[in-house]
Design a protein around this motif. Sequence first.
Motif, PDB file in Angstrom:
ATOM      1  N   MET A   1       6.288  -2.302  -6.099  1.00 36.73           N
ATOM      2  CA  MET A   1       7.011  -1.273  -5.242  1.00 36.73           C
ATOM      3  C   MET A   1       7.410  -0.019  -5.814  1.00 36.73           C
ATOM      4  SD  MET A   1       8.934  -3.684  -2.158  1.00 36.73           S
ATOM      5  CE  MET A   1       9.209  -4.904  -3.476  1.00 36.73           C
ATOM      6  N   ALA A   2       7.089   1.000  -5.312  1.00 37.25           N
ATOM      7  CA  ALA A   2       7.409   2.249  -5.752  1.00 37.25           C
ATOM      8  C   ALA A   2       8.990   2.563  -5.295  1.00 37.25           C
ATOM      9  CB  ALA A   2       6.436   3.231  -5.183  1.00 37.25           C
ATOM     10  N   ASP A   3       9.418   3.273  -6.056  1.00 41.61           N
ATOM     11  CA  ASP A   3      10.859   3.735  -5.859  1.00 41.61           C
ATOM     12  C   ASP A   3      10.727   5.165  -4.725  1.00 41.61           C
ATOM     13  OD1 ASP A   3      11.960   2.202  -7.629  1.00 41.61           O
ATOM     14  OD2 ASP A   3      12.507   3.807  -9.229  1.00 41.61           O
ATOM     15  N   ALA A  40       7.775   9.808   9.273  1.00 40.80           N
ATOM     16  CA  ALA A  40       7.312   8.819   8.871  1.00 40.80           C
ATOM     17  C   ALA A  40       7.950   7.809   8.211  1.00 40.80           C
ATOM     18  CB  ALA A  40       6.035   8.959   7.951  1.00 40.80           C
ATOM     19  N   ASN A  41       8.782   6.776   8.728  1.00 41.44           N
ATOM     20  CA  ASN A  41       9.836   6.232   8.218  1.00 41.44           C
ATOM     21  C   ASN A  41       9.389   4.723   7.881  1.00 41.44           C
ATOM     22  OD1 ASN A  41      11.397   8.360   9.439  1.00 41.44           O
ATOM     23  ND2 ASN A  41      10.504   7.623  11.281  1.00 41.44           N
ATOM     24  N   ALA A  42      10.217   4.292   6.774  1.00 37.67           N
ATOM     25  CA  ALA A  42      10.271   2.952   6.507  1.00 37.67           C
ATOM     26  C   ALA A  42      11.561   2.304   6.457  1.00 37.67           C
ATOM     27  CB  ALA A  42       9.879   2.508   5.108  1.00 37.67           C
ATOM     28  N   PHE A  43      11.795   1.178   7.018  1.00 38.51           N
ATOM     29  CA  PHE A  43      12.965   0.542   7.331  1.00 38.51           C
ATOM     30  C   PHE A  43      13.101  -0.811   6.613  1.00 38.51           C
ATOM     31  CE2 PHE A  43      12.222   3.128  10.896  1.00 38.51           C
ATOM     32  CZ  PHE A  43      13.392   3.909  11.112  1.00 38.51           C
ATOM     33  N   TYR A  44      14.279  -0.858   5.778  1.00 37.12           N
ATOM     34  CA  TYR A  44      14.456  -1.927   4.908  1.00 37.12           C
ATOM     35  C   TYR A  44      15.778  -2.699   5.205  1.00 37.12           C
ATOM     36  CZ  TYR A  44      10.987   0.074   1.890  1.00 37.12           C
ATOM     37  OH  TYR A  44       9.857   0.629   1.345  1.00 37.12           O
ATOM     38  N   ALA A  45      15.902  -4.084   4.797  1.00 37.72           N
ATOM     39  CA  ALA A  45      16.998  -4.825   4.889  1.00 37.72           C
ATOM     40  C   ALA A  45      17.966  -4.160   3.855  1.00 37.72           C
ATOM     41  CB  ALA A  45      17.028  -6.266   4.407  1.00 37.72           C
ATOM     42  N   VAL A  95       8.941   8.167   4.452  1.00 40.71           N
ATOM     43  CA  VAL A  95       7.907   7.531   3.652  1.00 40.71           C
ATOM     44  C   VAL A  95       7.450   8.670   2.640  1.00 40.71           C
ATOM     45  CG1 VAL A  95       5.234   6.866   4.058  1.00 40.71           C
ATOM     46  CG2 VAL A  95       7.014   5.895   5.509  1.00 40.71           C
ATOM     47  N   GLY A  96       7.663   9.905   2.960  1.00 39.41           N
ATOM     48  CA  GLY A  96       7.253  10.952   2.052  1.00 39.41           C
ATOM     49  C   GLY A  96       8.199  10.930   0.863  1.00 39.41           C
ATOM     50  N   SER A  97       9.252  10.149   0.821  1.00 36.62           N
ATOM     51  CA  SER A  97      10.056   9.961  -0.685  1.00 36.62           C
ATOM     52  C   SER A  97       9.324   9.109  -1.338  1.00 36.62           C
ATOM     53  CB  SER A  97      11.503   9.594   0.013  1.00 36.62           C
ATOM     54  OG  SER A  97      12.143  10.484   0.808  1.00 36.62           O
ATOM     55  N   PHE A  98       8.241   8.432  -1.056  1.00 36.69           N
ATOM     56  CA  PHE A  98       7.786   7.712  -1.825  1.00 36.69           C
ATOM     57  C   PHE A  98       6.626   8.455  -2.662  1.00 36.69           C
ATOM     58  CE2 PHE A  98       9.660   4.602   0.777  1.00 36.69           C
ATOM     59  CZ  PHE A  98      10.416   3.667   0.090  1.00 36.69           C
ATOM     60  N   ALA A  99       6.127   9.301  -2.056  1.00 34.84           N
ATOM     61  CA  ALA A  99       4.794  10.118  -2.510  1.00 34.84           C
ATOM     62  C   ALA A  99       3.891   9.081  -2.879  1.00 34.84           C
ATOM     63  CB  ALA A  99       5.349  10.995  -3.767  1.00 34.84           C
ATOM     64  N   ASP A 100       3.617   7.978  -2.055  1.00 36.56           N
ATOM     65  CA  ASP A 100       2.406   7.099  -2.183  1.00 36.56           C
ATOM     66  C   ASP A 100       1.388   6.914  -1.123  1.00 36.56           C
ATOM     67  OD1 ASP A 100       0.875   4.612  -2.727  1.00 36.56           O
ATOM     68  OD2 ASP A 100       2.872   3.502  -2.925  1.00 36.56           O
ATOM     69  N   PRO A 101       0.231   7.678  -1.378  1.00 42.87           N
ATOM     70  CA  PRO A 101      -0.766   7.690  -0.363  1.00 42.87           C
ATOM     71  C   PRO A 101      -1.091   6.273   0.144  1.00 42.87           C
ATOM     72  CG  PRO A 101      -1.609   9.223  -2.100  1.00 42.87           C
ATOM     73  CD  PRO A 101      -0.178   8.507  -2.623  1.00 42.87           C
ATOM     74  N   ALA A 102      -0.830   5.149  -0.550  1.00 46.83           N
ATOM     75  CA  ALA A 102      -1.371   3.802  -0.173  1.00 46.83           C
ATOM     76  C   ALA A 102      -0.132   3.031   0.475  1.00 46.83           C
ATOM     77  CB  ALA A 102      -1.566   3.104  -1.441  1.00 46.83           C
ATOM     78  N   PHE A 103       0.908   3.794   1.010  1.00 49.21           N
ATOM     79  CA  PHE A 103       2.047   3.215   1.577  1.00 49.21           C
ATOM     80  C   PHE A 103       1.663   2.533   2.896  1.00 49.21           C
ATOM     81  CE2 PHE A 103       6.174   2.701   3.636  1.00 49.21           C
ATOM     82  CZ  PHE A 103       6.871   2.493   2.544  1.00 49.21           C
ATOM     83  N   ALA A 104       2.245   1.441   3.226  1.00 47.51           N
ATOM     84  CA  ALA A 104       2.005   0.868   4.650  1.00 47.51           C
ATOM     85  C   ALA A 104       1.883   1.607   5.627  1.00 47.51           C
ATOM     86  CB  ALA A 104       2.859  -0.463   4.606  1.00 47.51           C
ATOM     87  N   PRO A 105       0.664   1.598   6.562  1.00 45.15           N
ATOM     88  CA  PRO A 105       0.639   2.456   7.780  1.00 45.15           C
ATOM     89  C   PRO A 105       1.713   1.990   8.728  1.00 45.15           C
ATOM     90  CG  PRO A 105      -0.990   0.806   7.679  1.00 45.15           C
ATOM     91  CD  PRO A 105      -0.408   0.581   6.444  1.00 45.15           C
ATOM     92  N   PRO A 106       1.989   3.116   9.684  1.00 43.18           N
ATOM     93  CA  PRO A 106       3.155   2.514  10.818  1.00 43.18           C
ATOM     94  C   PRO A 106       2.504   1.611  11.614  1.00 43.18           C
ATOM     95  CG  PRO A 106       1.692   4.593  11.078  1.00 43.18           C
ATOM     96  CD  PRO A 106       1.289   4.370   9.846  1.00 43.18           C
TER      97      PRO A 106
END
Length: 136
Positions: A1-3, A40-45, A95-106
């Motif tokens: 996983m990317a930072d 675009a947002n990712a939510f983590y525990a 999601v943009g904070s990861f700068a990862d085009p392969a990040f999981a889609p919404p």
Amino acid sequence: MADAQCACGALRLTFGEPPQLTALCHCFACQRRTGAPFSANAFYAIDCVEITGASTEFVRTADSGRKVHMHFCPTCGSTVYWRAEASPSWIGVGVGSFADPAFAPPAMSVFEQSKHKWVQLDETVGRFQGLPIDRS
């Protein structure tokens, strides 16, 4: 996983597991936060996230009346993460904070009541005019 990190790299998040949810948000607060027509947002525990570097906090009141604690880099100004009183066990990350085009889609798109008409989404994305559920 990317930072995830801010533009200058001083504020960084490291994750111990994948996101629990990835979603787009079209609310006006997210439009203003990102300067884009949606976020675009990712939510983590919260317990799987390690935060390094200083952040400045901005607290805003959501439409629900609950507080959202936004954390941005005091050097470059990038908003990297937030904590919402409505979902205290989650941390939201742009999601943009990861700068990862392969990040999981919404998985979903929320607050489509204020979505720009020209934004087109894949039919596999769950769509909601507001929030799909109340996380109280």
